[in-house]
Design a protein around this motif. Structure first.
Motif, PDB file in Angstrom:
ATOM      1  N   SER A 250       0.809  -1.219   0.000  1.00 16.66           N
ATOM      2  CA  SER A 250       0.000   0.000   0.000  1.00 16.66           C
ATOM      3  C   SER A 250       0.844   1.272   0.000  1.00 16.66           C
ATOM      4  N   ASN A 251       2.099   1.180   0.374  1.00 17.57           N
ATOM      5  CA  ASN A 251       2.906   2.380   0.574  1.00 17.57           C
ATOM      6  C   ASN A 251       3.328   3.044  -0.738  1.00 17.57           C
ATOM      7  N   LEU A 252       3.325   4.367  -0.716  1.00 18.72           N
ATOM      8  CA  LEU A 252       3.717   5.156  -1.878  1.00 18.72           C
ATOM      9  C   LEU A 252       5.226   5.359  -1.932  1.00 18.72           C
ATOM     10  N   PHE A 253       5.889   5.185  -0.805  1.00 19.44           N
ATOM     11  CA  PHE A 253       7.343   5.308  -0.727  1.00 19.44           C
ATOM     12  C   PHE A 253       7.843   4.306   0.305  1.00 19.44           C
ATOM     13  N   SER A 254       9.042   3.810   0.077  1.00 22.96           N
ATOM     14  CA  SER A 254       9.605   2.789   0.943  1.00 22.96           C
ATOM     15  C   SER A 254      10.579   3.414   1.938  1.00 22.96           C
ATOM     16  N   LEU A 255      10.377   3.119   3.215  1.00 23.92           N
ATOM     17  CA  LEU A 255      11.245   3.622   4.275  1.00 23.92           C
ATOM     18  C   LEU A 255      11.778   2.448   5.079  1.00 23.92           C
ATOM     19  N   ASP A 264      16.912  11.348  11.076  1.00 24.41           N
ATOM     20  CA  ASP A 264      17.306  12.430  10.170  1.00 24.41           C
ATOM     21  C   ASP A 264      17.381  11.946   8.725  1.00 24.41           C
ATOM     22  N   ARG A 265      17.911  10.754   8.520  1.00 26.37           N
ATOM     23  CA  ARG A 265      18.007  10.218   7.157  1.00 26.37           C
ATOM     24  C   ARG A 265      16.621   9.977   6.569  1.00 26.37           C
ATOM     25  N   LEU A 266      15.703   9.448   7.348  1.00 24.75           N
ATOM     26  CA  LEU A 266      14.355   9.178   6.875  1.00 24.75           C
ATOM     27  C   LEU A 266      13.611  10.474   6.551  1.00 24.75           C
ATOM     28  N   LEU A 267      13.785  11.485   7.389  1.00 23.57           N
ATOM     29  CA  LEU A 267      13.131  12.772   7.142  1.00 23.57           C
ATOM     30  C   LEU A 267      13.705  13.459   5.905  1.00 23.57           C
ATOM     31  N   GLU A 268      15.000  13.312   5.696  1.00 24.53           N
ATOM     32  CA  GLU A 268      15.614  13.881   4.489  1.00 24.53           C
ATOM     33  C   GLU A 268      15.067  13.198   3.244  1.00 24.53           C
ATOM     34  N   TYR A 269      14.894  11.885   3.328  1.00 28.55           N
ATOM     35  CA  TYR A 269      14.331  11.139   2.200  1.00 28.55           C
ATOM     36  C   TYR A 269      12.917  11.622   1.881  1.00 28.55           C
ATOM     37  N   LEU A 270      12.096  11.810   2.911  1.00 29.62           N
ATOM     38  CA  LEU A 270      10.726  12.284   2.697  1.00 29.62           C
ATOM     39  C   LEU A 270      10.711  13.694   2.120  1.00 29.62           C
ATOM     40  N   SER A 271      11.658  14.518   2.540  1.00 28.46           N
ATOM     41  CA  SER A 271      11.770  15.862   1.976  1.00 28.46           C
ATOM     42  C   SER A 271      12.087  15.790   0.485  1.00 28.46           C
ATOM     43  N   ASN A 272      12.940  14.853   0.121  1.00 26.63           N
ATOM     44  CA  ASN A 272      13.273  14.674  -1.302  1.00 26.63           C
ATOM     45  C   ASN A 272      12.076  14.141  -2.083  1.00 26.63           C
ATOM     46  N   VAL A 273      11.311  13.250  -1.466  1.00 26.46           N
ATOM     47  CA  VAL A 273      10.101  12.748  -2.116  1.00 26.46           C
ATOM     48  C   VAL A 273       9.120  13.891  -2.361  1.00 26.46           C
ATOM     49  N   ARG A 274       8.977  14.750  -1.373  1.00 24.64           N
ATOM     50  CA  ARG A 274       8.072  15.886  -1.499  1.00 24.64           C
ATOM     51  C   ARG A 274       8.512  16.815  -2.632  1.00 24.64           C
ATOM     52  N   SER A 275       9.810  17.084  -2.687  1.00 25.29           N
ATOM     53  CA  SER A 275      10.348  17.950  -3.741  1.00 25.29           C
ATOM     54  C   SER A 275      10.147  17.330  -5.117  1.00 25.29           C
ATOM     55  N   HIS A 276      10.348  16.028  -5.195  1.00 24.43           N
ATOM     56  CA  HIS A 276      10.157  15.328  -6.468  1.00 24.43           C
ATOM     57  C   HIS A 276       8.699  15.421  -6.921  1.00 24.43           C
ATOM     58  N   CYS A 277       7.767  15.184  -5.984  1.00 25.50           N
ATOM     59  CA  CYS A 277       6.341  15.252  -6.323  1.00 25.50           C
ATOM     60  C   CYS A 277       5.931  16.673  -6.711  1.00 25.50           C
ATOM     61  N   ALA A 278       6.529  17.657  -6.027  1.00 23.57           N
ATOM     62  CA  ALA A 278       6.241  19.053  -6.377  1.00 23.57           C
ATOM     63  C   ALA A 278       6.709  19.344  -7.790  1.00 23.57           C
ATOM     64  N   GLY A 279       7.903  18.840  -8.118  1.00 27.37           N
ATOM     65  CA  GLY A 279       8.439  19.047  -9.461  1.00 27.37           C
ATOM     66  C   GLY A 279       7.589  18.399 -10.535  1.00 27.37           C
TER      67      GLY A 279
END
Length: 294
Positions: A250-255, A264-279
């Protein structure tokens, strides 16, 4: 020779892929959650001991010697009456000489109804880990889900079971409170997890099965809400050594990581996912598997 006689659908956690499964109950004893369609077409049944024994006895002796882990199904197999469950556990230990661990899903009703006396007896017979669907640590979200439990009440029971020695794998559902409760759901769930500090934690995403109309109760979350909710949830967890996964279908991204160490690494990954989706211009879009329900 015969293998256990399963009734379908049959579910098990991904981590139990190599376990031998015995279906000592069929379906779910509660089966009233508004978000879940896993067992909607399956009548609950407690399998008689003789039926279970027949399945065990049909497994070749050379196979029994190689079995180290057993998973008891269906939805909350430990709802099985305690006397009968202990009889089953004793028989498994008698017939599988190298058995190391027995595991099961556990619903809140089973956790709360059985006494600590019963749970100590169960634990002494190698049933040492329980998979528990918390879904949310927020009671308003749990009411929408019709989960049939109070988050704090079941939290205290689980903490007591941990003192006995039980390990827990806890599941939380991303998006369960929709847009309105997204922050409360994330923060309260994180607080619950921090206090319990389970050995394992899985983050699933609200994923409706078999025409369940859960979205009539909530404002449907978009990509933005799901990403931000995951980040807020992880940010607020204060546990230590929790093995964390978000790799369900069901997950949209794998953590994947250990909390609190990898936060910190997981939050950075989610920030990158957000930026990618925004783009890509999809932050305000709905996941594909929500489209038929909105």
């Amino acid at each position: 020779m015969h293998i256990p006689e399963y009734s379908y659908p049959l579910y098990r956690p991904p981590s139990e892929a190599k376990s031998l499964i015995f279906q000592i109950t069929e379906g779910c004893s509660y089966n009233k959650c508004t978000f879940c369609g896993m067992y909607v077409d399956k009548k609950f049944r407690i399998k008689p001991f003789e039926e279970f024994k027949y399945e065990v006895d049909g497994i070749p002796e050379y196979t029994k010697k190689h079995i180290k882990r057993i998973f008891l199904a269906d939805g909350d197999a430990v709802i099985y009456p305690s006397e009968g469950l202990l009889k089953i556990l004793d028989y498994l230990q008698e017939k599988f000489p190298n058995l190391e661990s027995i595991r099961s899903y556990a619903g809140p009703q089973a956790l709360l109804e059985k006494s600590f006396y019963d749970w100590r007896a169960i634990f002494s017979r190698k049933l040492d880990m329980l998979y528990f669907g918390l879904e949310s640590g927020n009671n308003e979200v749990l009411k929408i889900m019709n989960k049939g439990m109070d988050a704090d009440e079941v939290k205290e029971k689980i903490k007591g079971l941990q003192k006995i020695g039980f390990d827990f794998s806890v599941m939380v559902i991303l998006g369960a409170g929709g847009v309105k409760y997204t922050s409360n759901h994330a923060v309260d769930s994180a607080r619950w997890i921090s206090e319990v500090n389970p050995k394992y934690l899985s983050l699933l995403t609200l994923f409706l099965r078999r025409g369940k109309n859960y979205f009539q109760y909530i404002d449907t979350p978009r990509f933005r809400h799901l990403i931000d909710e995951a980040a807020e949830f992880i940010e607020n967890i204060r546990g230590e050594g929790i093995i964390f996964r978000s790799n369900h279908v069901s997950n949209l991204f794998s953590l994947k990581g250990t909390l609190d160490r990898d936060k910190d690494r997981l939050l950075e990954y989610l920030s990158n996912v957000r930026s990618h989706c925004a783009g890509k211009g999809v932050l305000e879009s709905y996941p594909d598997f929500y489209q038929e329900n909105i």
